[in-house]
Design an enzyme around this catalytic site. Structure first.
Site, PDB file in Angstrom:
ATOM      1  N   LYS A  22      67.232   6.792  53.608  1.00 15.53           N
ATOM      2  CA  LYS A  22      66.319   7.768  53.394  1.00 15.53           C
ATOM      3  C   LYS A  22      67.041   9.108  53.158  1.00 15.53           C
ATOM      4  CE  LYS A  22      63.659   9.346  56.821  1.00 15.53           C
ATOM      5  NZ  LYS A  22      63.555  10.981  56.722  1.00 15.53           N
ATOM      6  N   ASN A  23      67.932   9.527  54.331  1.00 11.52           N
ATOM      7  CA  ASN A  23      68.339  10.763  54.487  1.00 11.52           C
ATOM      8  C   ASN A  23      69.525  11.238  53.520  1.00 11.52           C
ATOM      9  OD1 ASN A  23      66.198  11.462  56.024  1.00 11.52           O
ATOM     10  ND2 ASN A  23      67.359  11.230  57.963  1.00 11.52           N
ATOM     11  N   ARG A 100      59.923  18.092  55.206  1.00 10.75           N
ATOM     12  CA  ARG A 100      60.883  19.038  55.536  1.00 10.75           C
ATOM     13  C   ARG A 100      62.014  19.234  54.515  1.00 10.75           C
ATOM     14  NH1 ARG A 100      60.655  22.019  59.861  1.00 10.75           N
ATOM     15  NH2 ARG A 100      62.931  22.510  59.482  1.00 10.75           N
ATOM     16  N   CYS A 124      57.554  20.988  63.753  1.00  4.41           N
ATOM     17  CA  CYS A 124      56.854  19.387  63.641  1.00  4.41           C
ATOM     18  C   CYS A 124      57.035  19.013  64.893  1.00  4.41           C
ATOM     19  CB  CYS A 124      57.891  18.715  62.611  1.00  4.41           C
ATOM     20  SG  CYS A 124      59.284  18.382  63.057  1.00  4.41           S
ATOM     21  N   ARG A 129      62.518  23.648  64.661  1.00  3.75           N
ATOM     22  CA  ARG A 129      63.091  23.279  63.446  1.00  3.75           C
ATOM     23  C   ARG A 129      63.427  24.597  62.443  1.00  3.75           C
ATOM     24  NH1 ARG A 129      62.057  17.115  61.316  1.00  3.75           N
ATOM     25  NH2 ARG A 129      64.366  17.640  60.667  1.00  3.75           N
ATOM     26  N   PRO A 130      63.730  25.502  62.862  1.00  3.52           N
ATOM     27  CA  PRO A 130      64.075  26.829  62.084  1.00  3.52           C
ATOM     28  C   PRO A 130      65.100  26.370  60.572  1.00  3.52           C
ATOM     29  CG  PRO A 130      65.227  27.124  63.797  1.00  3.52           C
ATOM     30  CD  PRO A 130      64.823  25.966  64.005  1.00  3.52           C
ATOM     31  N   VAL A 131      65.106  27.327  59.701  1.00  2.53           N
ATOM     32  CA  VAL A 131      65.745  27.381  58.590  1.00  2.53           C
ATOM     33  C   VAL A 131      66.674  28.389  58.334  1.00  2.53           C
ATOM     34  CG1 VAL A 131      64.586  25.778  57.126  1.00  2.53           C
ATOM     35  CG2 VAL A 131      63.860  28.076  57.117  1.00  2.53           C
ATOM     36  N   ASP A 132      66.934  29.151  59.491  1.00  3.57           N
ATOM     37  CA  ASP A 132      67.732  30.226  59.465  1.00  3.57           C
ATOM     38  C   ASP A 132      69.127  30.283  58.936  1.00  3.57           C
ATOM     39  OD1 ASP A 132      68.001  28.935  62.042  1.00  3.57           O
ATOM     40  OD2 ASP A 132      69.183  30.545  62.881  1.00  3.57           O
ATOM     41  N   LEU A 133      69.754  28.927  58.892  1.00  2.60           N
ATOM     42  CA  LEU A 133      70.986  28.694  58.592  1.00  2.60           C
ATOM     43  C   LEU A 133      71.034  28.488  57.339  1.00  2.60           C
ATOM     44  CD1 LEU A 133      72.222  26.305  61.455  1.00  2.60           C
ATOM     45  CD2 LEU A 133      72.470  28.719  61.526  1.00  2.60           C
ATOM     46  N   ASP A 313      68.675  10.291  65.804  1.00  3.43           N
ATOM     47  CA  ASP A 313      67.621   9.586  64.956  1.00  3.43           C
ATOM     48  C   ASP A 313      67.489   8.079  65.782  1.00  3.43           C
ATOM     49  OD1 ASP A 313      66.671  11.544  63.610  1.00  3.43           O
ATOM     50  OD2 ASP A 313      67.860  10.947  61.626  1.00  3.43           O
ATOM     51  N   ILE A 335      69.960  17.534  70.261  1.00  3.85           N
ATOM     52  CA  ILE A 335      69.609  18.161  68.756  1.00  3.85           C
ATOM     53  C   ILE A 335      68.359  18.939  68.576  1.00  3.85           C
ATOM     54  CG2 ILE A 335      69.608  17.711  66.546  1.00  3.85           C
ATOM     55  CD1 ILE A 335      72.363  17.168  67.673  1.00  3.85           C
TER      56      ILE A 335
HETATM   57  C1  EPZ Z   1      68.243  15.981  59.317  1.00  9.63           C
HETATM   58  O1  EPZ Z   1      67.376  17.034  59.728  1.00  9.63           O
HETATM   59  C2  EPZ Z   1      67.442  14.634  59.210  1.00  9.63           C
HETATM   60  N1  EPZ Z   1      66.854  14.721  58.149  1.00  9.63           N
HETATM   61  C3  EPZ Z   1      66.867  14.244  60.405  1.00  9.63           C
HETATM   62  O2  EPZ Z   1      66.313  13.055  60.388  1.00  9.63           O
HETATM   63  C4  EPZ Z   1      67.898  14.457  61.707  1.00  9.63           C
HETATM   64  O3  EPZ Z   1      67.328  13.861  63.003  1.00  9.63           O
HETATM   65  C5  EPZ Z   1      68.682  15.647  61.554  1.00  9.63           C
HETATM   66  O4  EPZ Z   1      69.537  15.699  60.269  1.00  9.63           O
HETATM   67  C6  EPZ Z   1      69.799  15.412  63.086  1.00  9.63           C
HETATM   68  O5  EPZ Z   1      70.707  14.467  62.411  1.00  9.63           O
HETATM   69  C7  EPZ Z   1      67.177  14.421  56.714  1.00  9.63           C
HETATM   70  O6  EPZ Z   1      68.223  14.267  56.758  1.00  9.63           O
HETATM   71  C8  EPZ Z   1      66.027  14.341  55.824  1.00  9.63           C
HETATM   72  P1  EPZ Z   1      69.720  19.779  61.182  1.00  9.63           P
HETATM   73  P2  EPZ Z   1      67.692  18.551  59.508  1.00  9.63           P
HETATM   74  O7  EPZ Z   1      69.527  20.864  60.386  1.00  9.63           O
HETATM   75  O8  EPZ Z   1      68.889  18.598  58.542  1.00  9.63           O
HETATM   76  C9  EPZ Z   1      68.810  23.315  64.268  1.00  9.63           C
HETATM   77  C10 EPZ Z   1      64.351  11.595  60.427  1.00  9.63           C
HETATM   78  O9  EPZ Z   1      63.699  11.123  61.417  1.00  9.63           O
HETATM   79  N2  EPZ Z   1      68.564  24.068  62.978  1.00  9.63           N
HETATM   80  O10 EPZ Z   1      70.902  19.009  61.225  1.00  9.63           O
HETATM   81  O11 EPZ Z   1      66.590  19.203  59.384  1.00  9.63           O
HETATM   82  C11 EPZ Z   1      67.725  22.206  64.191  1.00  9.63           C
HETATM   83  O12 EPZ Z   1      66.498  22.979  64.894  1.00  9.63           O
HETATM   84  C12 EPZ Z   1      64.885  12.964  60.453  1.00  9.63           C
HETATM   85  O13 EPZ Z   1      64.684  10.933  59.330  1.00  9.63           O
HETATM   86  C13 EPZ Z   1      68.636  25.579  63.114  1.00  9.63           C
HETATM   87  O14 EPZ Z   1      68.825  25.934  64.187  1.00  9.63           O
HETATM   88  O15 EPZ Z   1      68.335  18.571  60.834  1.00  9.63           O
HETATM   89  C14 EPZ Z   1      68.157  21.303  65.226  1.00  9.63           C
HETATM   90  O16 EPZ Z   1      68.127  21.749  66.348  1.00  9.63           O
HETATM   91  C15 EPZ Z   1      64.124  13.743  61.710  1.00  9.63           C
HETATM   92  N3  EPZ Z   1      68.603  26.315  62.088  1.00  9.63           N
HETATM   93  C16 EPZ Z   1      69.690  21.324  64.696  1.00  9.63           C
HETATM   94  O17 EPZ Z   1      69.845  22.360  64.095  1.00  9.63           O
HETATM   95  C17 EPZ Z   1      68.675  25.966  60.874  1.00  9.63           C
HETATM   96  O18 EPZ Z   1      68.648  26.686  59.731  1.00  9.63           O
HETATM   97  C18 EPZ Z   1      70.061  20.000  63.737  1.00  9.63           C
HETATM   98  O19 EPZ Z   1      69.283  20.136  62.930  1.00  9.63           O
HETATM   99  C19 EPZ Z   1      68.934  24.592  60.429  1.00  9.63           C
HETATM  100  C20 EPZ Z   1      68.778  23.553  61.760  1.00  9.63           C
END
Ligand code: EPZ
Length: 426
Positions: A22-23, A100, A124, A129-133, A313, A335
């Site tokens: 899926k991812n 998301r 969620c 889960r911010p999107v600042d990056l 996950d 994470i």
């Molecule tokens: C992906 O989410 C996956 N989703 C998640 O799977 C997975 O748990 C996660 O990566 C970690 O492996 C998809 O691929 C669709 P991140 P993503 O950005 O991209 C922080 C599932 O069950 N962060 O790697 O959203 C964030 O809050 C899902 O299938 C910031 O601070 O995860 C987290 O603590 C759940 N700022 C960490 O980084 C940002 O701008 C890693 O998140 C972005 C992220």
């Protein structure tokens, strides 16, 4: 709302075919919007999240055709996506709040159309889960981004420019967003401290097939040359390592014997190492690998980390397995800040788990008992199913729609291996 009923105590025996990830599929589908030529994706899993992404892309103007997959074992779909004309640059709240991964359209729309209006996803169940990056990286490439009315309003009137961006924290989604933006940006983009998950590699390989020169694939530094014009391409989605690990744990939980067809141990080395230390036997076969258990399960410690570390996950599923192990297991989630929602539900089944901050201490118990339990997120819900397979009596899993987001035909796959499982409609 559908529920799933599981009567525990049956050993899983037989074979399970692993679906496409899926991812990986979600960002690959978004990549189709970079190009006016068709992108054909094979082995796309049939999941609620994939349907949501189809809906999102269609409202941006992408034309999508679905056909049954070729592989006799897999029930995956072949999708042909053609973004010949983008008709809307708005990703509305109603779709983004459901999933998301919708925020991945931000970079693509900016790069292709010079503008985007994408709803902020909000928090969620598993954390803020911010999107600042995502935003910081796109700004480094020349985008102007404001927040207005709950939306990210982004513009790049002169187009995006290649840049060097070092992620202060490893993020899968932000890496994907910037990779896709860089694919059409002017010049070279270097992404340092990038995520290295197999799903990132899959996206990079697909972009390369579409005509985007990328080096450093599989490393933490990706160098991407912006392309003027992309080509039609065909790509097969990588097998789902999380689904693979989940079924390996389900088999181990029941002391079963199952071949995971299409399962790739090389995509889950940290998890495989942990499972072996816990007493699970995994042997490669021609078609994937076979999971058995020599003796009992032992408690092992686990810490989630970005790839190649142990995946967040699989944390909930590992916890379910450890509830029945001999001895104790310390499970640390680094994470996401609130990804222990399964703990009180596992406790309803008799598990002994104590949470201290980001760690959970699991003391193995000799027996779990079936109960009514509530799914809170995708991976938490499948961990309850794993516990139910080894529990005495019936478990009813409520809010199954979480499971349907990410596990293709779970009850069919488990029932085919002898599990006593059924979906209760309505
Ligand atoms: C992906 O989410 C996956 N989703 C998640 O799977 C997975 O748990 C996660 O990566 C970690 O492996 C998809 O691929 C669709 P991140 P993503 O950005 O991209 C922080 C599932 O069950 N962060 O790697 O959203 C964030 O809050 C899902 O299938 C910031 O601070 O995860 C987290 O603590 C759940 N700022 C960490 O980084 C940002 O701008 C890693 O998140 C972005 C992220």
């Amino acid at each position: 709302m559908d529920r799933i009923r599981i009567r525990g105590g049956r050993q899983l025996k037989g074979e399970i075919t692993v679906s496409g990830a899926k991812n990986a599929a979600l960002p690959l589908m978004v990549a189709s919007m970079l190009s006016d030529k068709p992108l054909t994706l094979k082995n796309v899993p049939r999941l609620a999240d994939i349907s949501t992404m189809i809906q999102l892309l269609q409202q941006h103007g992408v034309e999508i055709q679905a056909a049954p997959g070729e592989n006799g074992h897999s029930h995956g779909t072949t999708l042909t996506l053609c973004g010949s004309k983008i008709t809307s640059t708005v990703a509305p709240y109603d779709i983004v709040r459901k999933m998301r991964a919708s925020v991945l359209v931000l970079g693509v729309l900016l790069a292709r159309e010079g503008e985007a209006r994408v709803s902020l996803p909000g928090g969620c169940a598993i954390g803020a889960r911010p999107v600042d990056l995502h935003i910081a990286g796109l700004r480094a490439m020349g985008a102007e981004i404001d927040i207005d009315g709950g939306y990210m309003v982004a513009r790049a009137p002169k187009g995006l420019k290649g840049a060097r961006y070092t992620f202060p924290k490893v993020s899968v989604g932000a890496t994907e967003n910037l990779m896709m933006a860089a694919a059409l940006a002017k010049g070279t983009t270097v992404l340092a401290n990038a995520a290295r998950e197999p799903e990132i590699i899959d996206l990079a390989e697909c972009l390369a097939k579409m005509g985007v020169p990328i080096t450093g694939i599989g490393t933490e530094t990706l160098t991407i040359e912006g392309a003027q014009q992309l080509k039609a391409a065909t790509h097969t989605v990588v097998p789902d390592r999380i689904e693979t690990g989940t079924y390996a744990m389900a088999v181990a939980m029941t002391a079963g014997d199952v071949e995971l067809v299409g399962g790739r141990l090389d995509l889950m080395e940290a998890a495989a190492q942990t499972l072996r230390a816990a007493g699970v036997v995994m042997e490669k076969t021609n078609r994937g690998f076979r999971v058995t258990r020599a003796n009992g399960l032992h408690g092992v410690d686990v810490m989630t980390e970005p790839y190649p570390g142990f995946p967040t996950d699989l944390q909930a599923q590992m916890m379910a397995l450890m509830t029945r192990a001999e001895g104790a297991s310390m499970i640390t989630e680094t994470i996401f800040e609130s990804r222990f929602m399964h703990v009180p539900e596992l406790a309803r089944m008799g598990a002994n788990v104590v949470v201290h901050g980001e760690s959970a201490l699991v003391r193995g118990v000799p027996k779990l008992r079936g109960a009514d339990v509530m799914a809170t997120d995708l991976r938490a819900s499948v961990s309850l199913a794993i516990a139910a397979l080894a529990a005495e009596g019936d478990t009813t899993l409520h809010r199954v729609y979480h499971l349907d987001r990410g596990f293709e035909r779970l009850e069919e796959k488990l029932a085919a291996c002898g599990a006593d499982i059924e979906r209760l409609k309505g």
